[in-house]
Design a protein around this motif. Structure first.
Motif, PDB file in Angstrom:
ATOM      1  N   ALA A   1      12.540   2.052   1.995  1.00  0.00           N
ATOM      2  CA  ALA A   1      11.551   2.817   1.229  1.00  0.00           C
ATOM      3  C   ALA A   1      10.578   1.931   0.474  1.00  0.00           C
ATOM      4  O   ALA A   1       9.592   2.426  -0.077  1.00  0.00           O
ATOM      5  CB  ALA A   1      12.266   3.737   0.244  1.00  0.00           C
TER       6      ALA A   1
ATOM      7  N   PRO B   1       5.855  -1.909   8.117  1.00  0.00           N
ATOM      8  CA  PRO B   1       7.005  -0.983   8.135  1.00  0.00           C
ATOM      9  C   PRO B   1       7.863  -1.173   9.379  1.00  0.00           C
ATOM     10  O   PRO B   1       7.350  -1.358  10.478  1.00  0.00           O
ATOM     11  CB  PRO B   1       6.335   0.400   8.129  1.00  0.00           C
ATOM     12  CG  PRO B   1       4.981   0.166   8.712  1.00  0.00           C
ATOM     13  CD  PRO B   1       4.573  -1.221   8.329  1.00  0.00           C
TER      14      PRO B   1
ATOM     15  N   LYS C   1       6.727   1.924   1.207  1.00  0.00           N
ATOM     16  CA  LYS C   1       5.898   3.034   0.753  1.00  0.00           C
ATOM     17  C   LYS C   1       5.100   2.675  -0.499  1.00  0.00           C
ATOM     18  O   LYS C   1       4.062   3.274  -0.764  1.00  0.00           O
ATOM     19  CB  LYS C   1       6.776   4.259   0.468  1.00  0.00           C
ATOM     20  CG  LYS C   1       7.537   4.774   1.687  1.00  0.00           C
ATOM     21  CD  LYS C   1       8.396   5.967   1.313  1.00  0.00           C
ATOM     22  CE  LYS C   1       9.208   6.469   2.507  1.00  0.00           C
ATOM     23  NZ  LYS C   1      10.055   7.636   2.138  1.00  0.00           N
ATOM     24  N   TYR C   2       5.612   1.722  -1.269  1.00  0.00           N
ATOM     25  CA  TYR C   2       4.980   1.368  -2.544  1.00  0.00           C
ATOM     26  C   TYR C   2       4.212   0.047  -2.453  1.00  0.00           C
ATOM     27  O   TYR C   2       3.902  -0.574  -3.466  1.00  0.00           O
ATOM     28  CB  TYR C   2       6.042   1.260  -3.645  1.00  0.00           C
ATOM     29  CG  TYR C   2       6.879   2.505  -3.803  1.00  0.00           C
ATOM     30  CD1 TYR C   2       6.396   3.588  -4.527  1.00  0.00           C
ATOM     31  CD2 TYR C   2       8.135   2.597  -3.215  1.00  0.00           C
ATOM     32  CE1 TYR C   2       7.165   4.737  -4.676  1.00  0.00           C
ATOM     33  CE2 TYR C   2       8.906   3.740  -3.355  1.00  0.00           C
ATOM     34  CZ  TYR C   2       8.414   4.807  -4.095  1.00  0.00           C
ATOM     35  OH  TYR C   2       9.152   5.953  -4.230  1.00  0.00           O
TER      36      TYR C   2
END
Length: 720
Positions: free
Chosen positions: A398, A392, A401-402
């Motif tokens: 975003a 990150p 996050k997955y």
């Protein structure tokens, strides 16, 4: 030139193949030109030469797919039945089932091609097999099984094509070839590509009943010195384990035992197959994953190393201590590995970073840095993507996050399928089917029509001459013959009376027995049809009719006798020989044909002991002339001999010998020389003519005064 828009003339067996081949090249889509000739081509198939049969069968296969409904639908429903009954009380919605009824022309094609399965030509057998596969009802397709298995005894080139077609057929209909499963066992003398195809067929035929026998056979194949074949066998074991759940554990245990094999190829292929099988039951086989991790250092095949790395990453939570150690070893040798191994190493590093970042964070960053500057752009792109996904930062957004859901998502187990699964989209026996790609000139097989077209388009109208025209023609013929013979009114009246007798004779009933004591020779119809000539009639035939054609000839029509050269004086070293047929009964045996041979000595020295030597075949029945002890220079002598041709036009081969030399010679009779002369009155001839039995052939009888052709042929047309 043959007009395809009209029915083909009778007995075009010599040219039918060429005509259809020309049709296929010029206008293969003109189905309307085939209608009138369809039935004739079906009936003509047996008589056409072999390569013509292949072309005709191919054309008729496409034609049948456009003209007949599918025989694979055994029950039909009446669509014309009213759905509601307005004049009665409410009834249940029903549709009446109608059994499938095959078109007679469809059945004609299947019936006439079935005998060709016994052909000696492999292409003909293969053509009939593909016709039955694409046109016949499902319960009749098994007719071709024995013929296809018989072709496996042929050359390896033939075996390759036949096995490819059997592999495609065995996927959909295993029951066809299950009784002949032993015919597909691999022999040590088979080539690798033949072995692979047989292995494919055995895998397709495997079921719960025969899997134990097939696996025992596979155990022998794994030990083969042919490495490619051994690897293919391991893949076949994996397919059997996937398709038959009862033997999955047995196959998996057998493959694990192969991991200790000395052959690196066998070990590598076993790892690849085990990796696929473990995806079906990963929770039950943690020990196998650990065992494969221990073998990692000894395995050098890139695909096998990549498979082990994938298993480590996919099930890293089940081997938390082993997976980081494997990653450590890969970090040392990363730059020397193959590209496929590097990609799986990057994936393993990413998965371990997400599940065990404390132990693998530094290792992952090190591997990502190595991949960032790799020479292969796929590895560089994968490295950048993984870095942005798992590490990150402000730029990752975003997506990070997955990361766990993307990389650690459960994967579906792979389906091990046959390489021939999709080949049924091509017509069997074609080049496109063999190559598994559409070749230039390939014609797609049409789909079955929902409703069969009108079958009356295949009907052929037979135009028969009226009685008035036939009587006028006969009177004209008789009057012309009367004028040529005498030119008087008496001869014309006699010819009219003869015509009346002949008409009565035509109405006489035929008996099913030939007159006893007379000799007949049955020969094909086209052999004795007169040729175009200004003095003799010419016949063209089509349809099915019975005609008795009689015309007057005298004994002078038999001669002059034609002489043939038997031995040239240059070949015979001065001895020359000529022969002719005297057309007289043979004195030696009734079944023999009399032959007179004229021997001439054109050399400058005498020839001694002239006689008949060896004959071919040895069973040939020849009555030889007596040995000529001495033939002076310039002298000639005529000798007689008898030859039994067995009512055929096959040549009689023998040796004409002298004391010092032997010369091979051959005598081949014309059809007419095999017929016997018989003298009788016209009244007796007309009586016997009515008793002749014709069986789709010409029975010819020569008389001193009458030469008669009794012909059972297709609608005969006479032209003078």
């Amino acid at each position: 030139m043959i007009d395809l828009s009209r029915p083909l003339p009778h007995a075009p067996s010599l040219v039918a193949g060429s005509v259809v081949m020309a049709f296929e090249e010029v206008c293969p889509d003109r189905i309307d030109l085939i209608h009138k000739n369809y039935r004739k081509l079906c009936n003509l198939l047996v008589d056409v030469e072999e390569w013509g049969q292949v072309v005709i069968i191919s054309m008729l296969t496409r034609y049948a797919r456009t003209q007949f409904t599918s025989p694979w639908t055994e029950v039909r429903f009446d669509e014309n039945k009213a759905f509601y009954d307005s004049d009665s009380e409410e009834k249940k919605d029903q549709t009446e089932a109608k059994p499938y009824i095959m078109d007679p022309d469809h059945r004609l094609l299947l019936r006439n091609t079935k005998p060709l399965l016994q052909s000696r030509n492999t292409a003909v057998v293969m053509a009939v097999a593909q016709l039955y596969w694409h046109l016949a009802p499902k319960h009749e397709v098994s007719i071709v099984t024995k013929s296809l298995v018989r072709l496996l005894r042929s050359h390896r080139e033939v075996q390759y094509i036949v096995l490819q077609n059997i592999a495609t057929m065995s996927i959909q209909r295993k029951g066809m070839f299950e009784p002949f499963i032993k015919s597909f066992y691999v022999r040590s003398t088979d080539a690798t590509h033949i072995k692979t195809l047989k292995l494919e067929i055995l895998t397709n035929l495997a079921n719960e009943a025969n899997i134990s026998t097939i696996l025992r056979e596979f155990q022998t194949y794994v030990k083969s010195q042919d490495k490619a074949f051994a690897a293919a066998t391991i893949q076949a074991i994996g397919r059997c384990a996937t398709n038959i759940s009862e033997v999955t554990d047995t196959c998996l245990n057998g493959l694990v035992l192969l991991l200790s094999n000395r052959d690196e190829t066998v070990v590598a292929e076993s790892i690849v197959v085990i990796k696929k099988l473990l995806q079906t039951q990963p929770t039950q086989h943690g020990d196998i994953i650990k065992h494969m991790a221990k073998l990692f250092d000894s395995v050098t095949v890139p695909m096998a190393r990549a498979s082990i790395l994938w298993l480590m990453g996919e099930y890293c939570e089940k081997v938390p201590k082993i997976a980081p150690d494997v990653l450590r070893k890969m970090a040392k040798t990363f730059t020397a590995e193959e590209d496929i191994v590097k990609l799986q190493t990057v994936n393993l590093a990413a998965k371990l970073y997400l599940t065990n970042s404390k132990q693998t964070k530094l290792l992952t960053q090190y591997i990502l840095n190595l991949g960032k500057y790799d020479q292969n752009y796929d590895i560089r792109d994968r490295t950048r993507f993984i870095r942005q996904l798992i590490v990150p930062n402000e730029k990752s957004g975003a997506l990070s996050k997955y990361a766990r859901r993307i990389l650690l998502a459960p994967k579906p187990a792979p389906v091990l399928e046959s390489a021939f699964k999709d080949r049924d989209r091509y017509q069997l026996g074609t080049l496109s089917h063999s190559l598994n790609l559409k070749a230039t000139g390939y014609q797609e097989l049409p789909d079955w029509p929902a409703v069969a077209p009108d079958q009356s388009v295949r009907n052929v109208e037979i135009v028969e001459p009226s009685e008035e025209e036939s009587s006028e023609d006969s009177e004209k013929t008789s009057s012309d013959s009367g004028k040529s013979s005498s030119g008087s009114e008496k001869s014309s009246s006699e010819s009219e009376s003869d015509q009346k007798k002949k008409k009565k004779t035509k109405k006489a009933p035929q008996k099913k027995s030939k007159p006893a004591g007379d000799r007949y020779t049955e020969i094909p119809a086209h052999c004795l049809i007169p040729q175009n000539d200004s003095k003799n009639p010419t016949f063209r035939t089509s349809g099915i009719s019975l005609f008795y054609v009689s015309f007057q000839v005298t004994t002078s029509s038999f001669g002059p006798l034609k002489t043939y050269e038997l031995l040239h004086h240059m070949t015979g070293k001065g001895l020359s020989a000529k022969y002719h047929f005297p057309r007289q009964p043979c004195l030696y045996q009734p079944s023999m044909v009399a032959v007179q041979v004229i021997l001439n000595n054109s050399s400058d020295h005498a020839l001694e002991e002239i006689h008949i030597g060896d004959r071919s075949p040895a069973s040939l029945n020849i009555h030889c002339f007596n040995t000529i002890e001495r033939l002076e220079p310039g002298a000639s002598v005529t000798v007689s001999m008898g030859i039994d041709f067995s009512d055929s036009t096959q040549a009689a081969n023998f040796q004409l010998c002298t004391k010092e030399d032997q010369f091979s010679v051959s005598i081949q009779p014309a059809v007419g020389e095999l017929l016997m002369v018989s003298t009788m009155t016209e009244q007796d001839f007309c009586k016997e003519q009515g008793e002749l039995l014709c069986d789709s052939k010409i029975i010819v009888k020569r008389s001193k005064s009458v030469f008669c052709f009794s012909i059972l042929l297709a609608e005969m047309k006479q032209a003078v």
